[in-house]
Each structure stands twice: as C-alpha cells, then as structure tokens.
Design a protein around this motif. Structure first.
Motif, PDB file in Angstrom:
ATOM      1  N   GLN A   1       0.833  -1.199   0.000  1.00  0.00           N
ATOM      2  CA  GLN A   1       0.000   0.000   0.000  1.00  0.00           C
ATOM      3  C   GLN A   1       0.869   1.250   0.000  1.00  0.00           C
ATOM      4  N   THR A   2       0.369   2.285  -0.624  1.00  0.00           N
ATOM      5  CA  THR A   2       1.034   3.596  -0.584  1.00  0.00           C
ATOM      6  C   THR A   2      -0.004   4.662  -0.289  1.00  0.00           C
ATOM      7  N   VAL A   3       0.457   5.707   0.374  1.00  0.00           N
ATOM      8  CA  VAL A   3      -0.393   6.848   0.700  1.00  0.00           C
ATOM      9  C   VAL A   3       0.295   8.106   0.202  1.00  0.00           C
ATOM     10  N   THR A   4      -0.420   8.937  -0.528  1.00  0.00           N
ATOM     11  CA  THR A   4       0.167  10.130  -1.124  1.00  0.00           C
ATOM     12  C   THR A   4      -0.566  11.381  -0.637  1.00  0.00           C
ATOM     13  N   GLN A   5       0.189  12.293  -0.089  1.00  0.00           N
ATOM     14  CA  GLN A   5      -0.336  13.610   0.255  1.00  0.00           C
ATOM     15  C   GLN A   5       0.409  14.601  -0.627  1.00  0.00           C
ATOM     16  N   SER A   6      -0.290  15.174  -1.563  1.00  0.00           N
ATOM     17  CA  SER A   6       0.356  15.975  -2.601  1.00  0.00           C
ATOM     18  C   SER A   6       0.593  17.423  -2.194  1.00  0.00           C
ATOM     19  N   GLN A   7       0.091  17.820  -1.043  1.00  0.00           N
ATOM     20  CA  GLN A   7       0.237  19.201  -0.591  1.00  0.00           C
ATOM     21  C   GLN A   7       1.235  19.262   0.563  1.00  0.00           C
ATOM     22  N   PRO A   8       2.457  19.668   0.335  1.00  0.00           N
ATOM     23  CA  PRO A   8       3.424  19.728   1.434  1.00  0.00           C
ATOM     24  C   PRO A   8       3.011  20.763   2.489  1.00  0.00           C
ATOM     25  N   GLU A   9       2.357  21.818   2.026  1.00  0.00           N
ATOM     26  CA  GLU A   9       2.005  22.891   2.945  1.00  0.00           C
ATOM     27  C   GLU A   9       0.714  23.560   2.484  1.00  0.00           C
TER      28      GLU A   9
ATOM     29  N   PRO B   1      -4.922  -2.034   6.587  1.00  0.00           N
ATOM     30  CA  PRO B   1      -5.895  -3.081   6.267  1.00  0.00           C
ATOM     31  C   PRO B   1      -6.632  -3.490   7.538  1.00  0.00           C
ATOM     32  N   ARG B   2      -7.870  -3.910   7.385  1.00  0.00           N
ATOM     33  CA  ARG B   2      -8.648  -4.250   8.572  1.00  0.00           C
ATOM     34  C   ARG B   2      -7.957  -5.311   9.409  1.00  0.00           C
ATOM     35  N   TYR B   3      -7.411  -6.332   8.763  1.00  0.00           N
ATOM     36  CA  TYR B   3      -6.801  -7.429   9.496  1.00  0.00           C
ATOM     37  C   TYR B   3      -5.280  -7.359   9.522  1.00  0.00           C
ATOM     38  N   GLY B   4      -4.738  -6.211   9.210  1.00  0.00           N
ATOM     39  CA  GLY B   4      -3.309  -5.983   9.370  1.00  0.00           C
ATOM     40  C   GLY B   4      -3.073  -5.135  10.596  1.00  0.00           C
ATOM     41  N   ASN B   5      -1.802  -4.956  10.935  1.00  0.00           N
ATOM     42  CA  ASN B   5      -1.477  -4.205  12.140  1.00  0.00           C
ATOM     43  C   ASN B   5      -0.667  -2.948  11.884  1.00  0.00           C
ATOM     44  N   LYS B   6      -0.095  -2.821  10.713  1.00  0.00           N
ATOM     45  CA  LYS B   6       0.807  -1.701  10.465  1.00  0.00           C
ATOM     46  C   LYS B   6       0.089  -0.570   9.751  1.00  0.00           C
ATOM     47  N   LEU B   7       0.405   0.647  10.206  1.00  0.00           N
ATOM     48  CA  LEU B   7      -0.087   1.837   9.527  1.00  0.00           C
ATOM     49  C   LEU B   7       0.880   2.227   8.418  1.00  0.00           C
ATOM     50  N   VAL B   8       0.336   2.660   7.302  1.00  0.00           N
ATOM     51  CA  VAL B   8       1.143   3.240   6.232  1.00  0.00           C
ATOM     52  C   VAL B   8       0.812   4.722   6.188  1.00  0.00           C
ATOM     53  N   PHE B   9       1.830   5.557   6.366  1.00  0.00           N
ATOM     54  CA  PHE B   9       1.626   6.999   6.455  1.00  0.00           C
ATOM     55  C   PHE B   9       1.955   7.700   5.144  1.00  0.00           C
ATOM     56  N   GLY B  10       1.257   8.804   4.913  1.00  0.00           N
ATOM     57  CA  GLY B  10       1.652   9.717   3.863  1.00  0.00           C
ATOM     58  C   GLY B  10       2.783  10.606   4.351  1.00  0.00           C
ATOM     59  N   ALA B  11       3.253  11.475   3.466  1.00  0.00           N
ATOM     60  CA  ALA B  11       4.396  12.334   3.782  1.00  0.00           C
ATOM     61  C   ALA B  11       4.022  13.488   4.702  1.00  0.00           C
ATOM     62  N   GLY B  12       2.760  13.774   4.816  1.00  0.00           N
ATOM     63  CA  GLY B  12       2.311  14.838   5.706  1.00  0.00           C
ATOM     64  C   GLY B  12       2.057  16.153   4.989  1.00  0.00           C
ATOM     65  N   THR B  13       1.166  16.953   5.563  1.00  0.00           N
ATOM     66  CA  THR B  13       0.868  18.302   5.082  1.00  0.00           C
ATOM     67  C   THR B  13       0.948  19.247   6.260  1.00  0.00           C
ATOM     68  N   ILE B  14       1.776  20.267   6.132  1.00  0.00           N
ATOM     69  CA  ILE B  14       1.857  21.289   7.179  1.00  0.00           C
ATOM     70  C   ILE B  14       0.706  22.270   6.972  1.00  0.00           C
ATOM     71  N   LEU B  15      -0.097  22.453   7.998  1.00  0.00           N
ATOM     72  CA  LEU B  15      -1.193  23.418   7.931  1.00  0.00           C
ATOM     73  C   LEU B  15      -0.841  24.629   8.782  1.00  0.00           C
ATOM     74  N   ARG B  16      -0.864  25.780   8.160  1.00  0.00           N
ATOM     75  CA  ARG B  16      -0.639  27.041   8.880  1.00  0.00           C
ATOM     76  C   ARG B  16      -1.968  27.798   8.945  1.00  0.00           C
ATOM     77  N   VAL B  17      -2.268  28.330  10.095  1.00  0.00           N
ATOM     78  CA  VAL B  17      -3.507  29.069  10.303  1.00  0.00           C
ATOM     79  C   VAL B  17      -3.154  30.523  10.585  1.00  0.00           C
ATOM     80  N   LYS B  18      -3.685  31.418   9.770  1.00  0.00           N
ATOM     81  CA  LYS B  18      -3.370  32.844   9.896  1.00  0.00           C
ATOM     82  C   LYS B  18      -4.475  33.554  10.676  1.00  0.00           C
ATOM     83  N   SER B  19      -4.051  34.421  11.566  1.00  0.00           N
ATOM     84  CA  SER B  19      -5.037  35.186  12.347  1.00  0.00           C
ATOM     85  C   SER B  19      -5.337  36.526  11.684  1.00  0.00           C
TER      86      SER B  19
END
Lengths: 114, 119
Positions: A2-10, A96-114
């Motif tokens: 399995q692969t997980v893709t997060q296309s937005q770095p930020e 997977p439901r009957y698996g134990n390992k998580l597969v992570f995406g690369a992550g997305t940094i979310l910035r919140v502006k005030s």
C-alpha cells in the motif's frame, strides 16, 4: 504494497475559514481503515478522524469531516471554522482491517493565519 | 484511547554510546511499535515489539543496532546502539488495540516521542 500520497506539502488557511487537505492511496485490499492524524509542534500524534472502508457515510468529528471516495481511492480532510490550534502537520494513514501496520503519507503542514 | 508515556523526552548523546528509551502504556495493548521521525517528515516504522519474543524489524533496521524488549503488554524499550550523528531523530512509541465484531474497534495511538541528538 500500500502507498499513501499527500500531494500538498504545505497549506494555509485564514482563521474561521475552511480548508481541505488531500490524500490518495493505493491498495488491492477491499476492507481497510483510513485515518487522519494531527501532529502539533509538541510532537504528540493525535487521531483526528477515522473511516472504515465498508461504510459509505463520510466520518465527521465536530469541525473535522472527510470526503471518502473509495472508487477513486481518495480520502480528503475538511476542517471547518479553522482555529489557531489547528496548526500542525497532518498525516493521512492506511491500515488493512486485518493488518497491524499503519502506512503513512508524507504529511501536510497546515498554517492558520489570524 | 490509552495514554503512552516515554522516557526520556529528549537527550543529547555522544557518538559511540547507547541510549535506551522506555515506553509505558496505561493499559494493555495488542501491539506496540517503534517509529523514527526526522523533523518535518513522515514516520518510518522501525519494528513491531512482540511480547515475550524477538521484535519484528522492518527492512533497513536490525536487532544489533536497535534491540527492543517487550516484557509485558504495557511496556517496551528501544535501545539505539553505538550511536552516530545519523541516528539523531525523534523516536516514537505507539500502541495498537483491536476488538469488537470484525475488529470494528481498531486504534493506534502514540507517545510524545523522544528527541535524540547525537554529537
């Protein structure tokens, strides 16, 4: 495998606005879980929301909701009424439901502006 | 969900030494895992800590470098041996619980991490 893709770095969002974080995945499994985790600068990984693949209804947790498109293998996270405390790295993950390992995406940094 | 604590929260170590990181869960979990995370990057699974038997390591990680113990269902240790600056990273422990019909309850939760700097 399995692969997980997060296309937005930020991403940036104005306080009180809505933002959507994208995630796509690839798997041959038919029964699985999808997760969004939040990791603030404190490093503590926090589970935000979970979706079971066999459930057609999109999961919702307060201001957080997902758009789960199983055929498209897409799992986006929508954050409504964004708050300063939402600023963090967000990870999409697959298991997977009957698996134990998580597969992570690369992550997305979310910035919140005030 | 359960609460996981890790000790130490951070450490600065000299090259060639070893550091043992402790992970304690406040309730029993089915599985425990150790991850490595470079700042700003995703998590890389090091190994699955098996209770009462040898850990299961992922490709690129070996027992001599990262010995792991799990003497019971709530505690595990990860040792980073013969450290080099390349081992500088954040090390995260996680616990996983399943249950219910068709494993409907299925959650993995994480400790706060240990930030390791090797000089």
């Amino acid at each position: 495998a399995q692969t997980v893709t997060q296309s937005q770095p930020e991403m940036s969002v104005q306080e009180a606005e809505t933002v959507t974080l994208s995630c796509t995945y690839d798997t041959s499994e038919s029964d699985y879980y999808l997760f969004w985790y939040k990791q603030p600068p404190s490093r503590q990984m926090i589970l935000v929301i979970r979706q079971e693949a066999y459930k057609q209804q999109n999961a919702t947790e307060n201001r957080f909701s997902v758009n789960f498109q199983k055929a498209a293998k897409s799992f986006s996270l929508k954050i409504s009424d964004s708050q300063l405390g939402d600023a963090a790295m967000y990870f999409c993950a697959f298991k997977p439901r009957y698996g134990n390992k998580l597969v992570f995406g690369a992550g997305t940094i979310l910035r919140v502006k005030s | 969900s359960a609460v996981i604590s890790q000790k130490p929260s951070r450490d600065i170590c000299q090259r060639g030494t070893s550091l043992t990181i402790q992970c304690q869960v406040d309730s029993q979990v089915t599985m425990m895992f150790w991850y490595r995370q470079q700042p700003g990057q995703s998590l890389t699974l090091i190994a699955t800590a098996n209770q009462g038997s040898e850990a299961t390591y992922e490709s690129g990680f070996v027992i001599d470098k990262f010995p792991i113990s799990r003497p019971n269902l709530t505690f595990s240790t990860l040792t980073v041996s013969n450290m080099s600056p390349e081992d500088s990273s954040i090390y995260l422990c996680s616990g996983h619980r399943t249950g219910g019909v068709r494993r409907s309850y299925n959650e993995q939760f994480f400790g706060p991490g240990t930030r390791l700097t090797v000089l």
